[in-house]
Write a protein that holds these residues in place. Structure first.
Motif, PDB file in Angstrom:
ATOM      1  N   ASP A   9       0.864  -1.165   0.000  1.00 24.05           N
ATOM      2  CA  ASP A   9       0.000   0.000   0.000  1.00 24.05           C
ATOM      3  C   ASP A   9       0.911   1.228   0.000  1.00 24.05           C
ATOM      4  O   ASP A   9       1.518   1.564   1.014  1.00 24.05           O
ATOM      5  N   ILE A  10       1.048   1.867  -1.150  1.00 26.08           N
ATOM      6  CA  ILE A  10       1.948   3.011  -1.281  1.00 26.08           C
ATOM      7  C   ILE A  10       1.301   4.241  -0.657  1.00 26.08           C
ATOM      8  O   ILE A  10       0.154   4.556  -0.939  1.00 26.08           O
ATOM      9  N   ALA A  11       2.063   4.924   0.194  1.00 21.32           N
ATOM     10  CA  ALA A  11       1.575   6.143   0.842  1.00 21.32           C
ATOM     11  C   ALA A  11       1.767   7.313  -0.124  1.00 21.32           C
ATOM     12  O   ALA A  11       2.895   7.657  -0.480  1.00 21.32           O
ATOM     13  N   PHE A  12       0.678   7.923  -0.552  1.00 18.78           N
ATOM     14  CA  PHE A  12       0.708   9.010  -1.533  1.00 18.78           C
ATOM     15  C   PHE A  12       1.561  10.172  -1.024  1.00 18.78           C
ATOM     16  O   PHE A  12       1.321  10.720   0.053  1.00 18.78           O
ATOM     17  N   GLY A  13       2.593  10.510  -1.794  1.00 19.22           N
ATOM     18  CA  GLY A  13       3.427  11.674  -1.494  1.00 19.22           C
ATOM     19  C   GLY A  13       4.217  11.584  -0.209  1.00 19.22           C
ATOM     20  O   GLY A  13       4.599  12.614   0.347  1.00 19.22           O
ATOM     21  N   ALA A  14       4.484  10.378   0.279  1.00 23.91           N
ATOM     22  CA  ALA A  14       5.198  10.199   1.550  1.00 23.91           C
ATOM     23  C   ALA A  14       6.433   9.312   1.355  1.00 23.91           C
ATOM     24  O   ALA A  14       6.431   8.136   1.725  1.00 23.91           O
ATOM     25  N   PRO A  15       7.496   9.885   0.782  1.00 20.78           N
ATOM     26  CA  PRO A  15       8.691   9.092   0.499  1.00 20.78           C
ATOM     27  C   PRO A  15       9.266   8.373   1.718  1.00 20.78           C
ATOM     28  O   PRO A  15       9.631   7.203   1.626  1.00 20.78           O
ATOM     29  N   GLU A  16       9.353   9.053   2.837  1.00 20.30           N
ATOM     30  CA  GLU A  16       9.959   8.422   4.023  1.00 20.30           C
ATOM     31  C   GLU A  16       9.152   7.226   4.494  1.00 20.30           C
ATOM     32  O   GLU A  16       9.714   6.183   4.837  1.00 20.30           O
ATOM     33  N   LYS A  17       7.849   7.357   4.516  1.00 20.13           N
ATOM     34  CA  LYS A  17       6.992   6.249   4.931  1.00 20.13           C
ATOM     35  C   LYS A  17       7.144   5.063   3.971  1.00 20.13           C
ATOM     36  O   LYS A  17       7.226   3.912   4.407  1.00 20.13           O
ATOM     37  N   ASN A  18       7.206   5.343   2.678  1.00 22.26           N
ATOM     38  CA  ASN A  18       7.369   4.270   1.693  1.00 22.26           C
ATOM     39  C   ASN A  18       8.715   3.576   1.841  1.00 22.26           C
ATOM     40  O   ASN A  18       8.802   2.354   1.732  1.00 22.26           O
ATOM     41  N   LYS A  19       9.765   4.333   2.106  1.00 19.72           N
ATOM     42  CA  LYS A  19      11.089   3.734   2.310  1.00 19.72           C
ATOM     43  C   LYS A  19      11.100   2.860   3.558  1.00 19.72           C
ATOM     44  O   LYS A  19      11.694   1.783   3.565  1.00 19.72           O
ATOM     45  N   GLN A  20      10.438   3.303   4.609  1.00 17.98           N
ATOM     46  CA  GLN A  20      10.353   2.495   5.833  1.00 17.98           C
ATOM     47  C   GLN A  20       9.590   1.199   5.575  1.00 17.98           C
ATOM     48  O   GLN A  20       9.997   0.132   6.045  1.00 17.98           O
ATOM     49  N   THR A  21       8.512   1.292   4.818  1.00 13.30           N
ATOM     50  CA  THR A  21       7.724   0.102   4.495  1.00 13.30           C
ATOM     51  C   THR A  21       8.559  -0.900   3.712  1.00 13.30           C
ATOM     52  O   THR A  21       8.582  -2.094   4.023  1.00 13.30           O
ATOM     53  N   VAL A  22       9.265  -0.419   2.683  1.00 13.84           N
ATOM     54  CA  VAL A  22      10.120  -1.304   1.887  1.00 13.84           C
ATOM     55  C   VAL A  22      11.199  -1.919   2.781  1.00 13.84           C
ATOM     56  O   VAL A  22      11.483  -3.112   2.685  1.00 13.84           O
ATOM     57  N   PRO A  39       7.094  -1.772  -6.560  1.00 15.20           N
ATOM     58  CA  PRO A  39       6.111  -1.072  -7.393  1.00 15.20           C
ATOM     59  C   PRO A  39       6.699   0.173  -8.064  1.00 15.20           C
ATOM     60  O   PRO A  39       7.608   0.814  -7.530  1.00 15.20           O
ATOM     61  N   GLU A  40       6.150   0.505  -9.197  1.00 11.90           N
ATOM     62  CA  GLU A  40       6.544   1.704  -9.919  1.00 11.90           C
ATOM     63  C   GLU A  40       6.289   2.947  -9.056  1.00 11.90           C
ATOM     64  O   GLU A  40       5.255   3.052  -8.403  1.00 11.90           O
ATOM     65  N   LEU A  41       7.226   3.873  -9.054  1.00  7.33           N
ATOM     66  CA  LEU A  41       7.135   5.138  -8.318  1.00  7.33           C
ATOM     67  C   LEU A  41       6.849   4.944  -6.823  1.00  7.33           C
ATOM     68  O   LEU A  41       6.208   5.776  -6.190  1.00  7.33           O
ATOM     69  N   TRP A  42       7.368   3.869  -6.253  1.00 12.80           N
ATOM     70  CA  TRP A  42       7.118   3.597  -4.836  1.00 12.80           C
ATOM     71  C   TRP A  42       7.706   4.659  -3.919  1.00 12.80           C
ATOM     72  O   TRP A  42       7.190   4.896  -2.841  1.00 12.80           O
ATOM     73  N   THR A  43       8.760   5.315  -4.344  1.00  7.34           N
ATOM     74  CA  THR A  43       9.388   6.306  -3.458  1.00  7.34           C
ATOM     75  C   THR A  43       8.538   7.553  -3.281  1.00  7.34           C
ATOM     76  O   THR A  43       8.435   8.083  -2.183  1.00  7.34           O
ATOM     77  N   THR A  44       7.921   8.021  -4.342  1.00 12.77           N
ATOM     78  CA  THR A  44       7.149   9.270  -4.259  1.00 12.77           C
ATOM     79  C   THR A  44       5.665   9.053  -4.021  1.00 12.77           C
ATOM     80  O   THR A  44       4.937  10.004  -3.766  1.00 12.77           O
ATOM     81  N   GLY A  45       5.228   7.826  -4.127  1.00 16.44           N
ATOM     82  CA  GLY A  45       3.820   7.549  -3.915  1.00 16.44           C
ATOM     83  C   GLY A  45       2.932   8.201  -4.967  1.00 16.44           C
ATOM     84  O   GLY A  45       1.824   8.624  -4.671  1.00 16.44           O
ATOM     85  N   ARG A  74      20.074 -10.966  -1.903  1.00 14.54           N
ATOM     86  CA  ARG A  74      21.283 -10.838  -2.710  1.00 14.54           C
ATOM     87  C   ARG A  74      21.309  -9.636  -3.647  1.00 14.54           C
ATOM     88  O   ARG A  74      22.347  -9.095  -3.924  1.00 14.54           O
ATOM     89  N   CYS A  75      20.171  -9.225  -4.162  1.00 12.37           N
ATOM     90  CA  CYS A  75      20.159  -8.051  -5.023  1.00 12.37           C
ATOM     91  C   CYS A  75      18.747  -7.474  -5.095  1.00 12.37           C
ATOM     92  O   CYS A  75      17.790  -8.135  -4.726  1.00 12.37           O
ATOM     93  N   THR A  76      18.648  -6.247  -5.549  1.00 19.34           N
ATOM     94  CA  THR A  76      17.343  -5.608  -5.681  1.00 19.34           C
ATOM     95  C   THR A  76      17.208  -4.996  -7.063  1.00 19.34           C
ATOM     96  O   THR A  76      18.199  -4.754  -7.746  1.00 19.34           O
ATOM     97  N   TYR A  77      15.998  -4.724  -7.446  1.00 21.17           N
ATOM     98  CA  TYR A  77      15.707  -4.092  -8.722  1.00 21.17           C
ATOM     99  C   TYR A  77      14.729  -2.952  -8.484  1.00 21.17           C
ATOM    100  O   TYR A  77      13.734  -3.140  -7.806  1.00 21.17           O
ATOM    101  N   ARG A  78      15.029  -1.774  -9.015  1.00 22.69           N
ATOM    102  CA  ARG A  78      14.113  -0.637  -8.892  1.00 22.69           C
ATOM    103  C   ARG A  78      13.696  -0.220 -10.286  1.00 22.69           C
ATOM    104  O   ARG A  78      14.498  -0.194 -11.203  1.00 22.69           O
ATOM    105  N   ARG A  79      12.475   0.196 -10.384  1.00 26.13           N
ATOM    106  CA  ARG A  79      11.977   0.641 -11.678  1.00 26.13           C
ATOM    107  C   ARG A  79      11.195   1.929 -11.486  1.00 26.13           C
ATOM    108  O   ARG A  79      10.330   2.012 -10.651  1.00 26.13           O
TER     109      ARG A  79
END
Length: 88
Positions: A9-22, A39-45, A74-79
């Motif tokens: 559940d991506i928090a709209f416009g809450a980068p810090e909360k999304n980073k903590q969730t990940v 998820p796409e654009l997970w950092t900015t919500g 072992r590794c991560t992928y961001r998109r």
């Protein structure tokens, strides 16, 4: 190859909360995961109206989340992260 897809559940416009969730998801993952898909654009919500204000400058903060994840998988992928180049 073991692939984990995080559906969150991506928090709209809450980068810090999304980073903590990940980060919490990464800590809970098994060590035998090779790739993590986020998820796409997970950092900015998806808050595109404030993207220049909340985007991750040069992707540095997102890289830090990925490096911390390496302790758990072992590794991560961001998109498509919300990212801006420094000096812009």
């Amino acid at each position: 190859m073991n692939i984990a897809c995080i559906q969150m559940d991506i928090a709209f416009g809450a980068p810090e909360k999304n980073k903590q969730t990940v980060g919490r998801y990464m800590e809970q993952m098994a060590r035998d995961v090779d790739v993590v898909v986020l998820p796409e654009l997970w950092t900015t919500g998806y808050d595109l109206t404030r993207l220049t204000d909340i985007a991750d400058e040069d992707g540095e903060e997102t890289k830090n989340v990925s490096f911390r994840a390496c302790a758990h998988v072992r590794c991560t992928y961001r998109r498509r992260i919300g990212r801006q180049k420094s000096g812009r």
